[in-house]
Write a protein that holds these residues in place. Sequence first.
Motif, PDB file in Angstrom:
ATOM      1  N   ILE A   1     -61.483   4.166  17.586  1.00  0.00           N
ATOM      2  CA  ILE A   1     -61.036   5.562  17.587  1.00  0.00           C
ATOM      3  C   ILE A   1     -59.928   5.740  18.621  1.00  0.00           C
ATOM      4  N   ALA A   2     -60.123   5.201  19.817  1.00  0.00           N
ATOM      5  CA  ALA A   2     -59.111   5.334  20.866  1.00  0.00           C
ATOM      6  C   ALA A   2     -57.793   4.693  20.437  1.00  0.00           C
ATOM      7  N   GLU A   3     -57.855   3.489  19.912  1.00  0.00           N
ATOM      8  CA  GLU A   3     -56.637   2.787  19.490  1.00  0.00           C
ATOM      9  C   GLU A   3     -55.912   3.548  18.382  1.00  0.00           C
ATOM     10  N   THR A   4     -56.679   4.003  17.402  1.00  0.00           N
ATOM     11  CA  THR A   4     -56.074   4.680  16.254  1.00  0.00           C
ATOM     12  C   THR A   4     -55.515   6.041  16.640  1.00  0.00           C
ATOM     13  N   LEU A   5     -56.272   6.788  17.429  1.00  0.00           N
ATOM     14  CA  LEU A   5     -55.832   8.118  17.839  1.00  0.00           C
ATOM     15  C   LEU A   5     -54.535   8.039  18.633  1.00  0.00           C
ATOM     16  N   ARG A   6     -54.419   7.026  19.480  1.00  0.00           N
ATOM     17  CA  ARG A   6     -53.203   6.870  20.277  1.00  0.00           C
ATOM     18  C   ARG A   6     -51.987   6.650  19.365  1.00  0.00           C
TER      19      ARG A   6
ATOM     20  N   ALA B   1     -50.068  19.097  28.084  1.00  0.00           N
ATOM     21  CA  ALA B   1     -50.302  17.854  28.821  1.00  0.00           C
ATOM     22  C   ALA B   1     -51.773  17.486  28.689  1.00  0.00           C
ATOM     23  N   GLY B   2     -52.203  17.256  27.450  1.00  0.00           N
ATOM     24  CA  GLY B   2     -53.613  16.977  27.194  1.00  0.00           C
ATOM     25  C   GLY B   2     -53.974  15.515  27.423  1.00  0.00           C
ATOM     26  N   THR B   3     -55.234  15.295  27.741  1.00  0.00           N
ATOM     27  CA  THR B   3     -55.738  13.939  27.927  1.00  0.00           C
ATOM     28  C   THR B   3     -57.098  13.810  27.258  1.00  0.00           C
ATOM     29  N   VAL B   4     -57.218  12.827  26.370  1.00  0.00           N
ATOM     30  CA  VAL B   4     -58.502  12.478  25.772  1.00  0.00           C
ATOM     31  C   VAL B   4     -58.969  11.187  26.417  1.00  0.00           C
ATOM     32  N   VAL B   5     -60.137  11.230  27.031  1.00  0.00           N
ATOM     33  CA  VAL B   5     -60.736  10.031  27.612  1.00  0.00           C
ATOM     34  C   VAL B   5     -61.926   9.628  26.753  1.00  0.00           C
ATOM     35  N   ILE B   6     -61.985   8.357  26.387  1.00  0.00           N
ATOM     36  CA  ILE B   6     -63.119   7.823  25.643  1.00  0.00           C
ATOM     37  C   ILE B   6     -63.794   6.767  26.503  1.00  0.00           C
ATOM     38  N   LEU B   7     -65.048   7.043  26.878  1.00  0.00           N
ATOM     39  CA  LEU B   7     -65.848   6.064  27.602  1.00  0.00           C
ATOM     40  C   LEU B   7     -66.457   5.129  26.567  1.00  0.00           C
ATOM     41  N   SER B   8     -65.871   3.954  26.436  1.00  0.00           N
ATOM     42  CA  SER B   8     -66.441   2.988  25.506  1.00  0.00           C
ATOM     43  C   SER B   8     -67.353   2.053  26.287  1.00  0.00           C
ATOM     44  N   SER B   9     -67.074   0.777  26.271  1.00  0.00           N
ATOM     45  CA  SER B   9     -67.904  -0.205  26.963  1.00  0.00           C
ATOM     46  C   SER B   9     -67.281  -1.568  26.747  1.00  0.00           C
ATOM     47  N   THR B  10     -67.608  -2.511  27.612  1.00  0.00           N
ATOM     48  CA  THR B  10     -67.201  -3.883  27.309  1.00  0.00           C
ATOM     49  C   THR B  10     -67.901  -4.371  26.036  1.00  0.00           C
TER      50      THR B  10
ATOM     51  N   ILE C   1     -56.882   7.782  26.709  1.00  0.00           N
ATOM     52  CA  ILE C   1     -57.288   6.797  27.701  1.00  0.00           C
ATOM     53  C   ILE C   1     -58.668   6.260  27.335  1.00  0.00           C
ATOM     54  N   GLU C   2     -58.799   4.947  27.349  1.00  0.00           N
ATOM     55  CA  GLU C   2     -60.106   4.333  27.114  1.00  0.00           C
ATOM     56  C   GLU C   2     -60.560   3.619  28.387  1.00  0.00           C
TER      57      GLU C   2
END
Length: 266
Positions: A174-179, A143-152, A190-191
């Motif tokens: 990266i977030a979109e592609t990884l998902r 039940a892994g979760t990758v969070v990417i803190l991007s920015s507006t 999660i972004e």
Amino acid sequence: MPAVPLHRPEAPPVAVVTGASSGIGAATARRLAAAGYRVVLTARRKDRIEALAAELAEAGHEAVPYALDVTDRAAVDEFAASLDHHGPGPGVQVLVNNAGGALGTDPVETADPADWRAMYEVNVLGVLNITQALLPSLTASGAGTVVILSSTAGLATYEGGGGYVAAKHGAHVIAETLRLELVGRPIRVIEIAPGMVKTDEFALTRFGGDEEKAAAVYAGVAEPLTAEDVADTVTWSVTRPPHVNIDLLVVRPRAQASNYKVHRES
């Protein structure tokens, strides 16, 4: 550095937070610790994360400091290998990619390529390095979760932000592609894309230590976001049931309608 012992009977889930020495990273580590995670604090400034680990321990939480530069792939791989995956326990369940930053506000015409390279290294390749290194453990957790803190800044442009905007667009992609690539595996991506956040260091670093320019960013804005606001958002997203994925959450202060539309009181 020595192995980071993660496992023991009835051990809490583990969250790795990059850039945990200050600002959003430190606030997120505090929130996740309070939510029941054992937090591995990573950042370049060893003294800062050791002090935070001691603070969390005094509050009855579990935290392990590990000095790490996410742009150094060999060091990242060594960190991943140091995590003790033997014995019972859930392993690394959450990775919060928070390490990042902005340098300068020069237009594209005159910007320093060295600043752009430095921003790309930490905001994009840093995310790539640590995510690749920890994906096996995140997968094994079930039940892994990758969070990417991007920015507006990763969603829209503004003048003087070319290098940072380009880097944060990279993090967003990266977030979109990884998902897409991980669909079907037990990992959420999660972004979180914050807007105007007032922390002790972000603007000051961006303007090379110029306190007057840093203060001008927030001039007249009654209530910009705080690091704690973003940490609260990250922790809420992470603690949803495992089947719930918060693909992209944009969070701004009420006074900010876009990257360049901000209400400022006289």
